[in-house]
Scaffold this motif. Structure first.
Motif, short mmCIF file in Angstrom:
data_model
loop_
_atom_site.label_atom_id
_atom_site.label_comp_id
_atom_site.label_asym_id
_atom_site.label_seq_id
_atom_site.Cartn_x
_atom_site.Cartn_y
_atom_site.Cartn_z
N ASP A 251 0.84 -1.19 0.00
CA ASP A 251 0.00 0.00 0.00
C ASP A 251 0.88 1.24 0.00
N GLU A 252 0.29 2.36 -0.39
CA GLU A 252 0.97 3.66 -0.36
C GLU A 252 2.32 3.60 -1.09
N LEU A 253 2.28 3.20 -2.34
CA LEU A 253 3.50 3.06 -3.12
C LEU A 253 4.28 4.37 -3.21
N HIS A 254 3.57 5.48 -3.12
CA HIS A 254 4.22 6.79 -3.24
C HIS A 254 5.09 7.15 -2.03
N LEU A 255 5.04 6.32 -0.97
CA LEU A 255 5.85 6.59 0.22
C LEU A 255 7.25 5.99 0.13
N ALA A 256 7.56 5.27 -0.93
CA ALA A 256 8.87 4.63 -1.06
C ALA A 256 9.97 5.68 -1.00
N GLU A 257 11.02 5.37 -0.23
CA GLU A 257 12.12 6.33 -0.07
C GLU A 257 13.02 6.37 -1.30
N ASN A 258 13.26 5.22 -1.89
CA ASN A 258 14.17 5.13 -3.04
C ASN A 258 13.35 4.84 -4.29
N LEU A 259 13.02 5.89 -5.04
CA LEU A 259 12.15 5.71 -6.20
C LEU A 259 12.84 4.93 -7.31
N ASP A 260 14.14 5.14 -7.47
CA ASP A 260 14.86 4.37 -8.48
C ASP A 260 14.84 2.89 -8.13
N GLY A 261 15.02 2.59 -6.84
CA GLY A 261 14.95 1.20 -6.40
C GLY A 261 13.56 0.62 -6.59
N LEU A 262 12.52 1.45 -6.39
CA LEU A 262 11.14 0.99 -6.58
C LEU A 262 10.89 0.61 -8.03
N VAL A 263 11.35 1.43 -8.97
CA VAL A 263 11.16 1.13 -10.39
C VAL A 263 11.90 -0.15 -10.76
N LYS A 264 13.09 -0.34 -10.21
CA LYS A 264 13.85 -1.57 -10.49
C LYS A 264 13.13 -2.79 -9.92
N LEU A 265 12.50 -2.64 -8.76
CA LEU A 265 11.74 -3.74 -8.18
C LEU A 265 10.57 -4.14 -9.07
N ILE A 266 9.92 -3.15 -9.67
CA ILE A 266 8.81 -3.45 -10.58
C ILE A 266 9.30 -4.29 -11.75
N PHE A 267 10.48 -3.97 -12.27
CA PHE A 267 11.04 -4.77 -13.35
C PHE A 267 11.37 -6.18 -12.87
N LEU A 268 11.94 -6.31 -11.67
CA LEU A 268 12.30 -7.63 -11.16
C LEU A 268 11.06 -8.50 -10.97
N VAL A 269 9.98 -7.90 -10.43
CA VAL A 269 8.74 -8.66 -10.26
C VAL A 269 8.13 -9.00 -11.61
#
Length: 586
Positions: A266-284
């Protein structure tokens, strides 16, 4: 299948039966020097997923309460005369007569003399593969039970969890779940889509299907969390959905715990590391793992991210990264489907009579805490028992659904088509669940739900492109709107020193062009999206004028001044990009 190491250990640790009547002779060993103690049932040679022997043996034994357990013994430890693991076995199995150095050595030798077959251990629920004599076998582990997907291998497979956390047993049966929760999927296509996305997570690796991430976008109190909890109740008791406040590594660790099952953020916009979040989306989206190097200079591979991610946020991904320097590539649009919730009833299309959307949401949340687990048990059993039929029919069915969805909405963009392929997997999962009598909806309702979310997705792309393509167009538009003074007329080229400019303008009215200097465009736009992708999206939308040599176009400079009529290349953007009317393709 005994390794040379095992043979040598057997020889070095071999024990001889004691002389009858000798002082201190063990009564256990007098019976048979190589007989297993009563608490030990079997000893296996451990093998990996490729069927290759590992440097360990696995002991199947009973603890003091008669419960079965497995314990791995490292052969190197035994060879070095270290019997810590054997001592742990003796304590857990209640074999207190062996708790001395001599007796532990004897027990280790007995175990090695009684290796009867091979075993492969798995340590978590989810999909698994095992090669046996060159043939690949597939299985799915749920609640520690091995469900074969097709023919079972001759190698024994056993479940040894890496933690004491266990999935709670179902609180009801499938009918009860449908009576209190599943019935409301009918008439609520967004709820239905969320449940289908959850079910599909068990199929992706098992049947080699593409994975699609679902992101529910909407303001607070729109029912986003409720929809996630409805999907959560298919497998486990609904609980508070964890938010993304934290580091990318912390989020990754959470997702690694959910293998081939739904995972919720939940609350995806609260992620501290946005670059890491985008990379996680690719990994998933790729079911991929992350490789790292440690101090030992060896590559270490983390478990692959194979969950079915169902996220929620108050902002779209493009809005989340808008104020950052994070690069959004086109692949995101192929792996992520955003469902935007904006109706007066939030995520619900139909609310039971006499209830407000808030009351309906609270009712569903209460039901998801009370009724859970049964649907996933039946789903895994169904995937196992119907595996042959699914393998035979899925490819054709998937292609049929994908073609129907694309044809109805006129989708031709390759990236969107790839996203539709993932959506088609959700539809196939729904149809399979209907075949197993797990859901109380119709086939047409499942298709209509997919068409609805896809239609709204396409409608949000005003220029007939993808979400990332829309972001490219918006970025270029904002650059021009906010920096009009940085685009002098091309006729001024070379006449005076012009610092800080972005390019030039040429023509007037509808024929006006903004000529970006290549270096400026690549720095301001290309660095954020990738120059190739950005120019392709602008060209496809009809805003970029190209020539036969590429996306840059030559223009003749003024004959006066230093240029003297020579040609120079620019990225030529039509002025119509600044207005709401949609440009025609160039």
């Amino acid at each position: 299948m005994k390794t040379p190491t095992t043979k040598k250990l057997k020889a070095s640790l071999a024990i001889k039966p004691p002389v009858p009547g000798a002082a201190g002779a063990s009564r256990t060993l007098q019976i048979n020097a190589c007989e297993l103690p009563p608490s030990v049932k079997h000893v296996y040679q451990a093998v990996d997923a490729n069927g290759d022997e590992l440097g360990s043996v696995v002991v199947e034994a009973l603890d003091t309460k008669g419960r079965q357990f497995y314990l791995r013994l490292d052969l190197m430890q035994l060879a070095q005369g270290r019997h810590d693991e054997v001592a742990r076995l003796a304590v857990r199995a209640g074999m207190h007569d062996y708790l001395s150095t001599k007796r532990l050595r004897e027990l280790g030798a007995v175990l090695l003399q009684n290796i009867s077959s091979v075993i492969h251990l798995v340590d978590r629920d989810g999909f698994g593969q095992l090669k046996d004599q060159g043939i690949e076998y597939r299985f799915y582990v749920h609640r520690g039970v091995i469900h074969s997907l097709g023919k079972a291998p001759s190698i024994k497979i056993a479940y040894v969890p890496i933690s004491d956390q266990k999935l709670m047993q179902p609180s009801c049966d499938v009918k009860t779940w449908n009576d209190h929760i599943g019935r409301y999927l009918k008439g609520n296509p967004f709820l239905l889509i969320v449940v289908l996305a959850a079910l599909a997570s068990a199929m992706c690796r098992a049947f080699n299907l593409p994975r699609l991430i679902l992101m529910i976008v909407g303001q607070s109190s729109q029912g986003k969390t409720t929809a996630q909890q409805v999907a959560q109740s298919t497998r486990e008791q609904a609980r508070e959905i964890e938010n993304c406040a934290g580091t990318a590594n912390g989020i990754r660790a959470r997702l690694e715990q959910s293998q081939d099952c739904p995972a919720f953020l939940d609350e995806l916009h609260l992620a501290e590391n946005l670059d890491g979040l985008v990379k996680l989306i690719f990994l998933v989206g790729n079911s991929a793992s992350r490789k790292t190097s440690a101090a030992d200079q060896k590559a270490h591979e983390a478990p692959p991210l194979t969950c079915g991610l169902i996220a929620a946020s108050e902002k779209t991904l493009g809005e989340i990264v808008a104020t950052s320097r994070v690069t959004l590539t086109e692949g995101i649009s192929a792996r992520l489907l955003e469902v935007v919730v904006s109706g007066k009833n939030g995520i619900f299309h139909n609310v039971p009579e006499g209830l407000t959307p808030k009351q309906f949401s609270d009712q569903l949340k209460t039901a998801c805490e009370a009724y859970y687990g049964a649907l996933w048990d039946a789903w895994v059993n169904g995937l196992s028992s119907n595996h042959a039929m699914l393998v035979a029919r899925l490819p054709e069915k998937l292609q049929e659904i994908e073609s129907a969805l694309c044809a109805e909405l006129g989708i031709t963009d390759r990236v969107t088509i790839r996203m539709v392929r993932g959506l088609s997997v959700w539809v196939c999962a729904g149809h399979a669940a209907l075949k197993m009598k797990l859901l109380q909806v119709t086939r047409s309702e499942i298709i209509d739900a997919a068409k609805l979310v896809l239609k709204e997705h396409v409608a949000r792309q005003k220029h007939g492109t993808t979400p990332v393509g829309e972001k490219v167009i918006q970025t270029v538009r904002n650059l021009i709107d906010r920096n009009a003074n940085r685009f002098p007329s091309l006729s001024m080229f070379g006449r005076t020193e012009q610092s800080g400019i972005y390019g030039y303008t040429k023509g007037d009215g509808e024929e006006r062009l903004f000529l970006f200097l290549p270096g400026v465009f690549e720095e301001l736009v290309g660095a954020q999206f990738g120059t190739q992708m950005a120019t392709q999206k602008l060209f496809d939308a009809g805003y970029l004028i190209a020539d036969s040599e590429g996306f840059q176009r030559q223009f003749r400079l003024p004959k006066s001044g230093q240029a003297k009529g020579i040609r120079k290349r620019f990225y030529a953007i039509k002025a119509s990009i600044c207005y709401e009317s949609i440009a025609e393709a160039a």
